[in-house]
Design an enzyme around this catalytic site. Structure first.
Site, PDB file in Angstrom:
ATOM      1  N   CYS A 153      10.688 -15.543   3.311  1.00 41.31           N
ATOM      2  CA  CYS A 153       9.896 -14.337   3.576  1.00 41.31           C
ATOM      3  C   CYS A 153       9.498 -14.228   5.042  1.00 41.31           C
ATOM      4  CB  CYS A 153       8.666 -14.322   2.677  1.00 41.31           C
ATOM      5  SG  CYS A 153       9.091 -14.657   0.967  1.00 41.31           S
ATOM      6  N   ILE A 175       7.752  -5.908  -5.991  1.00 39.88           N
ATOM      7  CA  ILE A 175       9.152  -6.084  -5.588  1.00 39.88           C
ATOM      8  C   ILE A 175       9.540  -4.779  -4.897  1.00 39.88           C
ATOM      9  CG2 ILE A 175      11.486  -6.311  -6.503  1.00 39.88           C
ATOM     10  CD1 ILE A 175      10.033  -7.899  -8.864  1.00 39.88           C
ATOM     11  N   HIS A 197       6.663  -5.457  -0.115  1.00 41.23           N
ATOM     12  CA  HIS A 197       7.195  -6.665   0.507  1.00 41.23           C
ATOM     13  C   HIS A 197       8.710  -6.770   0.334  1.00 41.23           C
ATOM     14  CE1 HIS A 197       7.624 -10.689   1.928  1.00 41.23           C
ATOM     15  NE2 HIS A 197       7.455 -11.325   0.792  1.00 41.23           N
TER      16      HIS A 197
END
Lengths: 131, 388
Positions: free
Chosen positions: B84, B210, B334
């Site tokens: 990430c 998501i 994200h």
């Protein structure tokens, strides 16, 4: 779950599970008393390359835990299940807590290593059961 | 050493667009960034591109040249993968390359396509940021890993789920005016506490969604910006990166993020600022507990006090140190590979008065972006300042 052919063993890791199934779980000790888990050729704490297999203590203590309700597909049939990090002597290990009601899992619980099987895939899973 | 200017930024909306390819998402973000910057594509020396799960979601590797092509850039291009923190790592390298005189203009950014995998598929894809042998095969999911940290935090420092709920409520509140955000809706503390459990103590509303989306940033040297008369008042003045053991169980602490502290300390020293100088920050709140760990690691709050900071109004938009004025990962979304670069874009807009929430940081000169990979085995921190 990776798409790796599950017939192919992961050297170091699968031998560790074999040993754990026979109650001979071990860790890798370096000359400077650092502990780590295989497969490994170098101590991650000090870079020592002379690593020796030493037996883990029979029991460990849960340091933190969670009950997972939304699993990866590899554990779809297993959910909900408890996962914990437990300390066994010089190492901590992540495993699934078995042989106890989910609401009774808590930090401080004394456990031993018990290799179990995923209800979803039939694969071996590193687990902890209360002592 | 050259000052690194943010010449232009571009974001796609973050959200649910399963049919959109990452090349299309990145193309859109890059068009906006070039338009914002006034920099011609021909002047780009390199593309540094962040992406995490392209092999799994799109059966695509070798993203660098593909994304250069999508952006209309004829320059060498490399993909960065750091879970990430993929585009945070790309930004860091871009900063260093411009500083050392290697490049004058770099297009940096990232994209992620995730929703086409579905919830289970995306959960599986995110899990590969953890140690496959020792964590994933024991059934640890990504929310599960952060849940382990949340439980450890409660045991060690106190706090409760209701404290964390305030983090989610605050970030949703901040996203209300952010047209790029995935959730432009307010939630209540009770919504968080009553949401379905994902991995105890964390529920659905403790978790970021998501997301599909892309971010692009045009960075230039100070000399280039001045020579071309660019309007680029914001600089990246500090960069830092930290690392830690891959598996959570191998870390010294279960309820702290030393890698982020390392990255923050390095970035502060690099910029010549102290935590006390920081006016606001965009931090990596993939789960509510992650924001707590981030603001403590950045030394914005003492260890053990981060958990109540949102509840006490210290990190809200009108608080002493606003955190995640964009809505954070929780409400903005994200798309993993885009997140680090998107934080740079948000901080830049906030500092230059072009953000819907700029009013809350009027006169601010120093913002921070904190991007984390895995359970913070990787972290990058950037300090952004308004140049004189």
């Amino acid at each position: 779950m990776s798409e790796t052919d599950s017939e192919t063993r992961d050297a170091g890791f699968d031998e560790w599970l074999d040993a754990a199934e026979e109650d001979r779980a071990y860790y890798l000790a370096c000359p400077n008393d650092h502990g780590s888990l295989p497969p490994r050729r170098v101590c991650p704490d000090c870079g020592a390359t002379e690593l020796e297999d030493l037996e883990l203590p029979d029991s460990g203590e849960i340091r933190t835990f969670t009950v997972t309700h939304v699993p990866t597909p590899a554990f779809e049939e297993d959910a909900p299940y408890a996962t914990a990090v437990a300390r066994f002597g010089p190492v901590r290990i992540t495993g699934q807590v078995v042989g106890i009601d989910l609401e009774d899992v808590e930090t401080g619980l004394e456990v031993e290593i018990e290799v179990t099987v995923s209800e979803t895939t039939g694969e071996r899973v590193l687990g902890f059961s209360p002592v | 050493m050259s000052d690194v200017r943010v010449a232009g930024v571009g974001l796609t909306p973050f959200g649910n667009a399963p049919e959109r390819t990452s090349r299309d998402l990145f193309a859109e973000a890059s068009i906006t960034a070039f338009e914002d910057s006034g920099v011609p594509r021909d002047d780009v020396d390199a593309l540094l591109y962040g992406n995490f799960m392209g092999e799994l979601s799109e059966h695509q590797g070798h993203h660098g040249p593909l994304m250069a092509e999508a952006a209309g850039v004829r320059a060498p291009a490399t993909r960065y993968e750091s879970a990430c923190a993929s585009s945070g790592a790309a930004v860091r390298d871009a900063v260093m390359r411009i500083r050392n005189g290697e490049d004058d203009v770099i297009l940096v950014g990232g994209a992620e396509r995730m929703t086409n995998l579905g919830t289970a598929g995306a959960t599986e894809a995110l899990a590969i940021a953890a140690d496959d042998l020792w964590e994933v095969r024991a059934g640890m999911t990504f929310p599960g890993a952060y849940a382990l940290m949340a439980q450890a935090y409660f045991d060690e420092y106190g706090g409760e789920h209701e404290d964390l709920a305030h983090v989610a409520v605050k970030n949703h509140e901040n996203a209300l005016n952010n047209e790029k955000a995935q959730y432009q809706s307010a939630i209540e503390v009770s919504d968080v506490l009553e949401a379905p459990q994902v991995s105890s103590p964390l529920g659905l509303y403790d978790s970021c969604p998501i997301s599909d989306g892309a971010a692009a940033v045009v960075l230039t040297s100070e000399a280039y910006a001045e020579e071309h008369g660019l309007e680029a008042p914001v600089s990246i003045s500090g960069t830092g990166q930290g690392g830690d053991r891959m598996a959570l169980h191998d870390r010294e602490y279960l309820a702290r993020s030393p890698a982020a502290r390392e990255a923050g300390d390095e970035a502060y020293a690099d910029a010549g600022v102290d935590p006390a100088d920081v006016d606001f920050a965009e931090v990596h709140d993939c789960f509510t507990i992650a924001e707590v760990l981030a603001i403590e690691s950045l030394d914005l709050f003492p260890i053990g006090e981060g958990v109540s900071a949102a509840r006490d109004g210290r990190t809200t938009a009108d608080g002493e140190t606003p955190i995640n004025l964009s809505g954070g990962l929780k409400a903005k979304g994200h798309p993993v590979g885009a997140t680090g670069a998107s934080q740079i874009a948000e901080v830049t807009k906030l500092l230059s008065g072009k953000h819907p929430n700029s009013e809350f940081v009027d006169g601010a000169t120093t913002g921070v972006a904190h991007n984390a990979g895995g359970t913070v085995a990787s972290a990058t921190v950037h300090v952004l300042e308004v140049s004189e």
